[in-house]
Design a protein around this motif. Structure first.
Motif, short mmCIF file in Angstrom:
data_model
loop_
_atom_site.label_atom_id
_atom_site.label_comp_id
_atom_site.label_asym_id
_atom_site.label_seq_id
_atom_site.Cartn_x
_atom_site.Cartn_y
_atom_site.Cartn_z
N UNK A 472 74.45 12.06 105.18
CA UNK A 472 74.17 10.79 104.67
C UNK A 472 75.03 9.72 105.06
N UNK A 473 74.44 8.49 104.97
CA UNK A 473 75.12 7.45 105.37
C UNK A 473 76.39 7.10 104.30
N UNK A 474 76.24 7.64 103.10
CA UNK A 474 77.35 7.74 102.16
C UNK A 474 78.42 8.82 102.57
N UNK A 475 77.83 9.92 103.00
CA UNK A 475 78.72 11.00 103.61
C UNK A 475 79.39 10.39 104.85
N UNK A 476 78.91 9.72 105.59
CA UNK A 476 79.35 9.00 106.81
C UNK A 476 80.50 8.24 106.52
N UNK A 477 80.54 7.47 105.37
CA UNK A 477 81.57 6.66 104.94
C UNK A 477 82.73 7.50 104.54
N UNK A 478 82.49 8.37 103.64
CA UNK A 478 83.38 9.45 102.91
C UNK A 478 84.10 10.23 103.94
N UNK A 479 83.50 10.76 105.15
CA UNK A 479 84.19 11.14 106.05
C UNK A 479 85.31 10.18 106.78
N UNK A 480 84.93 8.89 107.24
CA UNK A 480 85.96 7.86 107.53
C UNK A 480 86.93 7.66 106.76
N UNK A 481 86.94 7.70 105.49
CA UNK A 481 88.02 7.51 104.40
C UNK A 481 88.72 8.84 104.59
N UNK A 482 88.12 10.03 104.65
CA UNK A 482 89.10 11.27 104.66
C UNK A 482 89.75 11.20 106.21
N UNK A 483 89.26 10.79 107.04
CA UNK A 483 89.93 10.74 108.64
C UNK A 483 91.13 9.89 108.49
N UNK A 484 90.99 8.82 107.84
CA UNK A 484 92.11 7.69 107.61
C UNK A 484 93.37 8.45 106.77
N UNK A 485 92.75 9.36 105.73
CA UNK A 485 93.82 10.07 104.94
C UNK A 485 94.39 11.02 105.88
N UNK A 486 93.88 11.87 106.67
CA UNK A 486 94.49 12.64 107.37
C UNK A 486 95.09 11.87 108.50
N UNK A 487 94.98 10.68 108.96
CA UNK A 487 95.92 10.14 109.96
C UNK A 487 97.00 9.74 109.29
N UNK A 488 96.98 9.14 108.08
CA UNK A 488 98.08 8.70 107.01
C UNK A 488 99.22 10.02 106.95
N UNK A 489 98.63 11.19 106.68
CA UNK A 489 99.29 12.45 106.54
C UNK A 489 100.25 12.50 107.79
N UNK A 490 99.49 12.42 108.83
CA UNK A 490 100.16 12.64 110.00
C UNK A 490 100.96 11.69 110.71
N UNK A 491 101.21 10.45 109.93
CA UNK A 491 102.00 9.41 110.42
C UNK A 491 101.30 8.96 111.49
N UNK A 492 100.16 8.48 111.68
CA UNK A 492 99.42 7.84 112.75
C UNK A 492 98.91 6.43 112.01
N UNK A 493 98.90 5.54 112.96
CA UNK A 493 98.48 4.16 112.37
C UNK A 493 96.99 3.98 112.27
N UNK A 494 96.15 4.94 113.10
CA UNK A 494 94.69 4.87 113.08
C UNK A 494 94.41 6.19 113.58
#
Length: 512
Positions: A472-494
């Protein structure tokens, strides 16, 4: 005789409102009137106060006594007003110094022998008194350690009404009494011996727990019995950062209001609440016919709420979590009041894939029909599942994985917590100019704005999933949030396409 005045605290949720207690003695026949919207327990205070005063040697005057609790329209609950009522009457009679009584907040229940009994909710009550500008609070001896956790407030411990009278200038000989203390043991903090390195053969599960801790994401674990769902949930609090002093005070205040022991020091580790699946909505969210008490979800604030065997919970109880998951606040409405509790918890739900628990297991056969399986997981509503960022299937480990465990390096809780702290610091720096600090709190429109929008090649996987109705659209946004978290864990800016793809997998792996 002058009107005697003192103060107490009325609690509504975690908010403490100052109540002025006024006592007037008139030259009429002996009678005791208590006004100001008291509940049944508070209405019985006049009998407790009279007996306690008599047995303490400081009898109440044999005249008409009128006690008013102001503001009169504010609902008042419980027996914690006893001490204030007694001292206001004695101040009106001239037994104690009226000025001394007036500048102190008094909290405590009186026994018939005059001793003071500990009461629930002392910590939020003292916080409310401090917020109202009072610097001195008198509490029962059994509550003194708990009250002393609030900085900047002078706590006076009294074992009995007579001790309180003497402290306020009453001319009586002190009589030693044995104070009434709390008998409940203080619950130990989360066991740091529960190490993430104990998890064997489930790299996806470890990654999911890291992402949940780093971004504050909710988790749903699906798998057969013995797959390690409870083990993973129990180790999540150990991955979270230590509580700040403000959060620790709030956690202790919620425990105090629930009638649970607090101890002499603020906690440092986030709480873990794991209610049984027979819990009612009031036990999970909070409630009560008189004083509204926090449920397990509120007590899990700044920590983890773990619902094992989630489909066994009544659907109405599970759906009551939808509002706090979105707003971070638990609101309980009554006819004459609304109580608010913090609801900033991380939800971890675990479930078997079917009633027998063996569907999808490599080493067992499922005896459930497809209809029974659909009905079983259908007890968890779609709107609730849509609010869960990480939805992962957990499988039992094989004998080969067990043999290889000793030769494979595994991440410890200490190392994982360091990665979580670094990821949270990166998110906080990125969100410094916004009202949010965690990726899970960021609204979707902000992530999809021109400033934060990712390249189409990066979001191609979730764009296709949205077009096909997979999310869903809510799920789309939640995947985006989770993607930013995974990037933070890997030390990536984006985030890159791999981060978004992994985030989509962690959300949809339950169905794979």
């Amino acid at each position: 005789m002058a009107v005697g005045r003192t103060h107490a605290v009325s609690l509504l949720g975690l908010r403490g409102a100052i109540v002025e207690i006024e006592a007037d003695i008139s030259a009429n026949l002996p009678f005791f009137v208590l006004i100001g919207l008291p509940d049944a327990a508070l209405g019985e205070a006049k009998d407790r106060v009279r007996a306690a005063a008599t047995n303490s040697g400081c009898d109440l005057p044999p005249h008409k006594i009128t006690v008013n609790l102001s503001p009169a329209a504010l609902p008042k609950h419980g027996s914690g007003f006893d001490l204030g009522i007694a001292l206001a009457i004695l101040a009106s009679a001239g037994t104690v110094d009226p000025a001394s009584v007036d500048r102190v907040v008094h909290l405590g229940e009186l026994g018939l022998d005059g001793r003071l009994r500990p009461i629930a909710g002392i910590l939020p009550a003292v916080v409310g008194a401090q917020a109202a500008g009072f610097t001195t609070v008198m509490v029962p001896t059994g509550n003194a350690e708990e009250a002393a956790l609030v900085p900047g407030v002078r706590v006076v411990a009294a074992a009995s009404l007579l001790d309180a009278v003497i402290w306020h200038g009453g001319e009586f000989e002190p009589v030693p009494v044995e104070p009434i203390l709390g008998h409940l043991p203080v619950a130990p903090e989360h066991d740091d011996q529960l190490d993430l390195a104990d998890v064997i053969g489930s790299a996806d599960s470890v990654e999911a727990m890291l992402a949940a801790a780093a971004g504050g994401h909710h988790v749903f674990l699906l798998g057969p019995p013995g797959a390690g769902k409870t083990m993973l949930a129990a180790r999540l609090p150990g991955l979270l950062p230590a509580l700040s002093p403000e959060d620790a005070l709030e956690v202790s205040s919620l425990r105090s209001l629930a009638g649970l022991p607090v101890g002499s020091a603020l906690p440092t580790r986030p709480p873990l609440e794991s209610p049984h699946h027979t819990a009612t909505a009031a036990a999970l969210i909070g409630g009560g016919s008189g004083l509204i008490r926090p449920g397990a979800a509120a007590r899990a604030s700044h920590g983890v709420l773990f619902l094992d065997e989630a489909p066994e919970f009544p659907s109405s109880v599970l759906d009551a979590l939808r509002q706090p998951l979105e707003s971070g606040v638990i609101s309980i409405h009554r006819a004459n009041s609304v109580a608010h509790f913090p609801g900033a918890f991380q939800l971890v739900m675990a479930a078997n894939p079917c009633p027998c628990g063996q569907y999808g297991a490599r080493d067992s056969d499922c005896t459930c029909t497809p209809t029974a399986r659909r009905r079983y997981l259908g007890r968890i509503s779609g709107p609730l599942l849509d609010r869960i960022d990480i939805q992962l299937r957990v499988n039992r480990i094989t004998s080969a994985q067990l043999r290889l465990a000793d030769d494979t390096p595994r991440m410890s809780t200490a190392v994982a917590r360091g990665r979580v702290l670094a990821a949270r610091e990166a998110a906080a720096a990125r969100l410094a100019s916004t009202p949010w600090t965690l990726n899970s709190h960021v609204p979707g429109p902000w992530l999809r704005s021109a400033r934060m929008r990712l390249a189409p090649s990066t979001t191609a996987s979730i764009d296709r999933a949205l077009e096909r109705g997979g999310i869903t659209m809510r799920g789309y946004d939640r995947v985006l949030r989770l993607g930013w978290t995974l990037a933070d864990l890997d030390g990536r800016d984006i985030p890159g396409a791999d981060h978004v793809g992994r985030a989509l997998y962690l959300r949809k792996a339950m169905n794979s």
